[in-house]
Scaffold this active site. Sequence first.
Site, PDB file in Angstrom:
ATOM      1  N   SER A 149      69.531  67.230  30.214  1.00 36.55           N
ATOM      2  CA  SER A 149      69.136  65.811  30.196  1.00 36.55           C
ATOM      3  C   SER A 149      69.342  65.324  28.769  1.00 36.55           C
ATOM      4  O   SER A 149      69.465  66.142  27.845  1.00 36.55           O
ATOM      5  CB  SER A 149      67.647  65.718  30.568  1.00 36.55           C
ATOM      6  OG  SER A 149      67.117  64.445  30.252  1.00 36.55           O
ATOM      7  N   TYR A 162      58.502  68.286  30.470  1.00 41.63           N
ATOM      8  CA  TYR A 162      59.885  68.047  30.906  1.00 41.63           C
ATOM      9  C   TYR A 162      60.851  68.212  29.725  1.00 41.63           C
ATOM     10  O   TYR A 162      61.876  68.892  29.832  1.00 41.63           O
ATOM     11  CB  TYR A 162      60.002  66.654  31.513  1.00 41.63           C
ATOM     12  CG  TYR A 162      61.392  66.313  32.028  1.00 41.63           C
ATOM     13  CD1 TYR A 162      61.839  66.795  33.255  1.00 41.63           C
ATOM     14  CD2 TYR A 162      62.264  65.502  31.292  1.00 41.63           C
ATOM     15  CE1 TYR A 162      63.118  66.480  33.733  1.00 41.63           C
ATOM     16  CE2 TYR A 162      63.532  65.192  31.754  1.00 41.63           C
ATOM     17  CZ  TYR A 162      63.956  65.686  32.984  1.00 41.63           C
ATOM     18  OH  TYR A 162      65.223  65.386  33.441  1.00 41.63           O
TER      19      TYR A 162
HETATM   20  P1  NAD Z   1      66.710  64.469  42.870  1.00 45.85           P
HETATM   21  O1  NAD Z   1      65.232  64.603  43.040  1.00 45.85           O
HETATM   22  O2  NAD Z   1      67.452  63.469  43.656  1.00 45.85           O
HETATM   23  O3  NAD Z   1      67.415  65.890  43.073  1.00 45.85           O
HETATM   24  C1  NAD Z   1      66.806  67.097  42.717  1.00 45.85           C
HETATM   25  C2  NAD Z   1      66.935  68.044  43.893  1.00 45.85           C
HETATM   26  O4  NAD Z   1      66.389  69.309  43.490  1.00 45.85           O
HETATM   27  C3  NAD Z   1      66.116  67.564  45.108  1.00 45.85           C
HETATM   28  O5  NAD Z   1      66.935  67.532  46.259  1.00 45.85           O
HETATM   29  C4  NAD Z   1      65.003  68.589  45.210  1.00 45.85           C
HETATM   30  O6  NAD Z   1      64.582  68.827  46.551  1.00 45.85           O
HETATM   31  C5  NAD Z   1      65.648  69.812  44.588  1.00 45.85           C
HETATM   32  N1  NAD Z   1      64.664  70.789  44.107  1.00 45.85           N
HETATM   33  C6  NAD Z   1      63.469  70.540  43.525  1.00 45.85           C
HETATM   34  N2  NAD Z   1      62.842  71.695  43.276  1.00 45.85           N
HETATM   35  C7  NAD Z   1      63.665  72.692  43.717  1.00 45.85           C
HETATM   36  C8  NAD Z   1      63.571  74.100  43.736  1.00 45.85           C
HETATM   37  N3  NAD Z   1      62.468  74.729  43.280  1.00 45.85           N
HETATM   38  N4  NAD Z   1      64.597  74.818  44.246  1.00 45.85           N
HETATM   39  C9  NAD Z   1      65.700  74.191  44.749  1.00 45.85           C
HETATM   40  N5  NAD Z   1      65.838  72.848  44.770  1.00 45.85           N
HETATM   41  C10 NAD Z   1      64.826  72.109  44.247  1.00 45.85           C
HETATM   42  O7  NAD Z   1      66.897  64.212  41.301  1.00 45.85           O
HETATM   43  P2  NAD Z   1      68.187  63.978  40.388  1.00 45.85           P
HETATM   44  O8  NAD Z   1      67.927  62.774  39.606  1.00 45.85           O
HETATM   45  O9  NAD Z   1      69.435  64.123  41.159  1.00 45.85           O
HETATM   46  O10 NAD Z   1      68.016  65.225  39.395  1.00 45.85           O
HETATM   47  C11 NAD Z   1      68.851  66.342  39.410  1.00 45.85           C
HETATM   48  C12 NAD Z   1      68.773  67.000  38.036  1.00 45.85           C
HETATM   49  O11 NAD Z   1      69.232  66.068  37.059  1.00 45.85           O
HETATM   50  C13 NAD Z   1      67.393  67.432  37.602  1.00 45.85           C
HETATM   51  O12 NAD Z   1      67.469  68.689  36.940  1.00 45.85           O
HETATM   52  C14 NAD Z   1      66.985  66.339  36.626  1.00 45.85           C
HETATM   53  O13 NAD Z   1      66.056  66.784  35.674  1.00 45.85           O
HETATM   54  C15 NAD Z   1      68.321  66.027  35.995  1.00 45.85           C
HETATM   55  N6  NAD Z   1      68.398  64.716  35.362  1.00 45.85           N
HETATM   56  C16 NAD Z   1      68.295  63.571  36.103  1.00 45.85           C
HETATM   57  C17 NAD Z   1      68.378  62.331  35.454  1.00 45.85           C
HETATM   58  C18 NAD Z   1      68.283  61.021  36.187  1.00 45.85           C
HETATM   59  O14 NAD Z   1      68.186  59.973  35.533  1.00 45.85           O
HETATM   60  N7  NAD Z   1      68.317  60.992  37.492  1.00 45.85           N
HETATM   61  C19 NAD Z   1      68.551  62.296  34.064  1.00 45.85           C
HETATM   62  C20 NAD Z   1      68.650  63.481  33.357  1.00 45.85           C
HETATM   63  C21 NAD Z   1      68.581  64.687  34.020  1.00 45.85           C
END
Ligand code: NAD
Length: 258
Positions: A149, A162
């Site tokens: 991130s 986080y």
């Molecule tokens: P999201 O919630 O849509 O996707 C995350 C997925 O991970 C979900 O489908 C959830 O069910 C799954 N998950 C959660 N815990 C789990 C586990 N223990 N084992 C397996 N799967 C699990 O969120 P997103 O925004 O797509 O985030 C994906 C990644 O991107 C994360 O690591 C998040 O920290 C990172 N991220 C997101 C953003 C943003 O702005 N959306 C920014 C920076 C980083």
Amino acid sequence: MILQDKVALVTGGASGIGRATALAKLNEVIAFGAAGAKVVFSDIRSVEGEETADLIRETGAECLFVKSDVSSEADVQALVQKTVATYGKLDCAFNNAGIDLAVKPLHEQLIEDFDKIMSINARGLFLCMKYEIQQMLTQGAGVIVNNSSTNGLVALPGISPYVASKHAVMGLTRSAALDYAKQGIRINAVNPGGIATESFDRALMKMGITADDLTAMVPMGRIAQAEEVAQVVVFLCSDAASYITGQPFAIDGGYTAS
Ligand code: NAD
């Protein structure tokens, strides 16, 4: 088809960035399936996982959904075993699964929340790398991309567990890249800023800010679509990135440039 005949694994592929990266074709953006890879993806949510599998198959790409929790060593080991049993190898892995929890200053954060976030975002990613790399060593080749991130590069107030977990992802990425640099395995990280997903919407609500507030902090003046992360992941997994290892890739509209 820059990943033709490759086998690609995505954790947390049932929604958001993971789903966009697994999907064969969405808005004509290149993702693993569209790049020619056979896609294995995992998640703890079965219904959304099967939905993603249907979307991928509709495009003609091959895929396998495995219900699997990245914080469980047995699950992660079985996930890699199923990948190899089904498609014979593991070429690329996108360790994407992650969570965020409460927004409050550090002295009010619960120890249970700190442990939970670390067990998924940091320990879970470590477990994935451990078993992916064991397989890649037997092949003498492989590529891993870890989803950190912008909070793995800089901090925001109120989300110290986080931020700590995403900085841990950077440490694991850099250390492992050095461990395997001479063994044909490249390991990099992506560092997304604000990406329009379900969890992003939830995070904004918890932080008490709007998408407009966040957009005002981004030099490019917008948040991104999940597919804009997927494209960078596919590039890093491809031979076009053959001399890149141990690096962060901020996908943040210039947010961390200042
Ligand atoms: P999201 O919630 O849509 O996707 C995350 C997925 O991970 C979900 O489908 C959830 O069910 C799954 N998950 C959660 N815990 C789990 C586990 N223990 N084992 C397996 N799967 C699990 O969120 P997103 O925004 O797509 O985030 C994906 C990644 O991107 C994360 O690591 C998040 O920290 C990172 N991220 C997101 C953003 C943003 O702005 N959306 C920014 C920076 C980083």
